[in-house]
Scaffold this motif. Structure first.
Motif, PDB file in Angstrom:
ATOM      1  N   ALA A  97      57.626  28.128  38.139  1.00 36.95           N
ATOM      2  CA  ALA A  97      57.658  29.765  38.199  1.00 36.95           C
ATOM      3  C   ALA A  97      56.386  29.615  38.574  1.00 36.95           C
ATOM      4  CB  ALA A  97      57.916  31.057  37.353  1.00 36.95           C
ATOM      5  N   VAL A  98      55.990  30.910  39.156  1.00 35.24           N
ATOM      6  CA  VAL A  98      54.595  31.210  39.109  1.00 35.24           C
ATOM      7  C   VAL A  98      54.030  32.292  37.793  1.00 35.24           C
ATOM      8  CG1 VAL A  98      52.663  33.043  40.470  1.00 35.24           C
ATOM      9  CG2 VAL A  98      53.978  31.203  41.426  1.00 35.24           C
ATOM     10  N   SER A  99      52.710  31.875  37.340  1.00 30.61           N
ATOM     11  CA  SER A  99      52.161  32.332  35.825  1.00 30.61           C
ATOM     12  C   SER A  99      52.033  33.396  36.444  1.00 30.61           C
ATOM     13  CB  SER A  99      51.753  31.363  34.856  1.00 30.61           C
ATOM     14  OG  SER A  99      50.743  31.017  35.551  1.00 30.61           O
ATOM     15  N   GLY A 100      51.950  34.608  35.909  1.00 30.81           N
ATOM     16  CA  GLY A 100      51.137  36.211  36.092  1.00 30.81           C
ATOM     17  C   GLY A 100      50.786  36.855  34.233  1.00 30.81           C
ATOM     18  N   ILE A 101      49.739  37.281  34.202  1.00 35.83           N
ATOM     19  CA  ILE A 101      50.281  38.451  33.686  1.00 35.83           C
ATOM     20  C   ILE A 101      49.077  39.658  33.273  1.00 35.83           C
ATOM     21  CG2 ILE A 101      47.205  37.676  33.323  1.00 35.83           C
ATOM     22  CD1 ILE A 101      47.278  37.092  29.789  1.00 35.83           C
ATOM     23  N   ALA A 150      39.682  39.093  32.166  1.00 36.21           N
ATOM     24  CA  ALA A 150      40.529  39.027  33.988  1.00 36.21           C
ATOM     25  C   ALA A 150      39.587  37.332  34.397  1.00 36.21           C
ATOM     26  CB  ALA A 150      40.109  39.651  35.292  1.00 36.21           C
ATOM     27  N   GLU A 151      38.690  37.290  33.480  1.00 35.78           N
ATOM     28  CA  GLU A 151      38.190  36.272  33.453  1.00 35.78           C
ATOM     29  C   GLU A 151      38.681  34.930  32.833  1.00 35.78           C
ATOM     30  OE1 GLU A 151      32.847  34.607  33.453  1.00 35.78           O
ATOM     31  OE2 GLU A 151      33.881  35.844  31.819  1.00 35.78           O
ATOM     32  N   ARG A 152      38.973  35.651  32.003  1.00 36.00           N
ATOM     33  CA  ARG A 152      39.749  34.972  30.928  1.00 36.00           C
ATOM     34  C   ARG A 152      41.416  34.456  30.848  1.00 36.00           C
ATOM     35  NH1 ARG A 152      37.862  38.271  26.501  1.00 36.00           N
ATOM     36  NH2 ARG A 152      35.375  37.425  25.644  1.00 36.00           N
ATOM     37  N   ALA A 153      41.991  35.153  31.801  1.00 31.72           N
ATOM     38  CA  ALA A 153      43.198  34.207  32.783  1.00 31.72           C
ATOM     39  C   ALA A 153      42.454  33.626  33.492  1.00 31.72           C
ATOM     40  CB  ALA A 153      43.755  36.134  33.476  1.00 31.72           C
TER      41      ALA A 153
END
Length: 340
Positions: A97-101, A150-153
């Motif tokens: 799977a591709v991971s998104g948040i 976003a930087e942490r993601a």
């Protein structure tokens, strides 16, 4: 005719193996109030990756402690969150799977002790707390918090970020005239009400160069609120800013009666996609493969976001493949029982 649901979809430098997306759904399941990933999250998300979902978007993850919907929400407001989120992305991607948040702020819909904030001091309903109207400093601090999230993601290894601008949470509250009564640069005209989201997108993109989605509520279900035509205009603005896909939901900015039926939000995704010429995701009571395939074959949306049906069936891709007579490759460990 090939089964489009199981064809790849490429956005920027990322290719999803199919068009099936696990929609972000809050689990309210952190072990305590620190926002840390726990065993539940590892089990919950990884099982859908094993089930062959193409993209998994982790639930609304708060950019500040004050931005949580509940005290048990996941967080991304601290570097301390990166380790647990990194393990989660590795586990999902290990299974294809591709991971998104989804990064989010609850605004006036936060159910927390202490002060909550919103564009205007209007409670959601008579049972909920009256929020504090945000100062310009608080607006700027929140915009910066989305950038740091976003930087942490990125550090945690996520491949897709979705900004949560729907369902009556903070960004949606700025967009809608029902909840934004400001008279400064962040209120009044549609352009001014969009300014908060515009600045968040710019801030996120200063840290993030991967695929960027935005979830919207394309209809307020209120005569004085926003509808899909308003979001077509905003979709043009988002496209110019470099947003790659709009995840089209609806409602929840104010209490309202919403007429629901299978695929009830798909027309919104269709209009935004084809009038603004931007990829969209369709969501909302999509429950079977035939329904999903019709949406894709008729170019009404580009991705199928599934929510409650994936809670009931973590292996929904297999269920849909059998229905559509498509041979879906099984995880190696499950080959003996996959297509029976």
């Amino acid at each position: 005719m090939s089964v489009k649901l199981f064809t790849p979809f490429t956005v920027k430098n990322i290719t999803l193996k199919n068009r099936i997306v696990m929609s972000p759904m809050c689990m309210y399941s952190c072990f305590n109030e620190d926002g840390m990933v726990g065993d539940w999250h590892y089990t919950h998300y990884t099982s859908r990756a094993v089930g062959q979902v193409g993209l998994i978007v982790v639930e609304a993850t708060a950019v500040t402690p004050q931005g949580r919907i509940s005290s048990r929400d996941l967080g991304i407001w601290s570097d301390d969150h990166i380790a647990g989120l990194s393990k989660l992305t590795r586990m999902m991607e290990e299974h294809g799977a591709v991971s998104g948040i989804q990064i989010a702020h609850a605004g006036r819909k936060a159910v927390l002790d202490g002060e909550i904030i919103a564009p205007s001091a209007i409670p959601f309903n008579e049972n909920m707390k009256t929020p504090k109207e945000m100062s310009i400093d608080e607006i700027n601090e929140t915009i910066a918090a989305f950038g740091k999230a976003a930087e942490r993601a990125k550090k945690a290894g996520f491949k897709v970020i979705e900004i949560h601008a729907a369902h009556g949470y903070l960004i949606n509250e700025f967009l809608s005239p029902l909840t934004n009564k400001r008279s400064d640069d962040y209120g009044g005209t549609p352009e001014n009400r969009y300014r908060f989201l515009r600045n968040i997108i710019e801030e996120v993109k200063s840290f993030w160069d991967g695929p960027l989605f935005v979830r919207v509520s394309a209809n307020d279900y209120h005569d004085e609120g926003l509808n899909e035509e308003d979001y077509v205009s905003m979709a043009h603005w988002m496209k110019k800013q470099g947003v790659d896909l709009i995840d089209v939901s609806s409602g929840a900015v104010v209490p309202a009666a919403i007429p629901t039926f299978p695929g009830y939000q798909v027309p919104f995704a269709d209009q935004i996609r084809n009038k603004a010429n931007i990829p969209t995701g369709a969501v909302g009571l999509i429950t079977n493969g035939t329904q999903a395939e019709e949406i894709l074959q008729n170019n009404r949306a580009d991705l199928i976001f599934l929510a409650r049906v994936l809670l009931r069936d973590p292996y929904w891709p297999r269920t849909a493949a059998k229905e559509l007579k498509h041979e879906l490759a099984a995880p190696e460990q499950y080959k003996r029982g996959w297509m029976i």
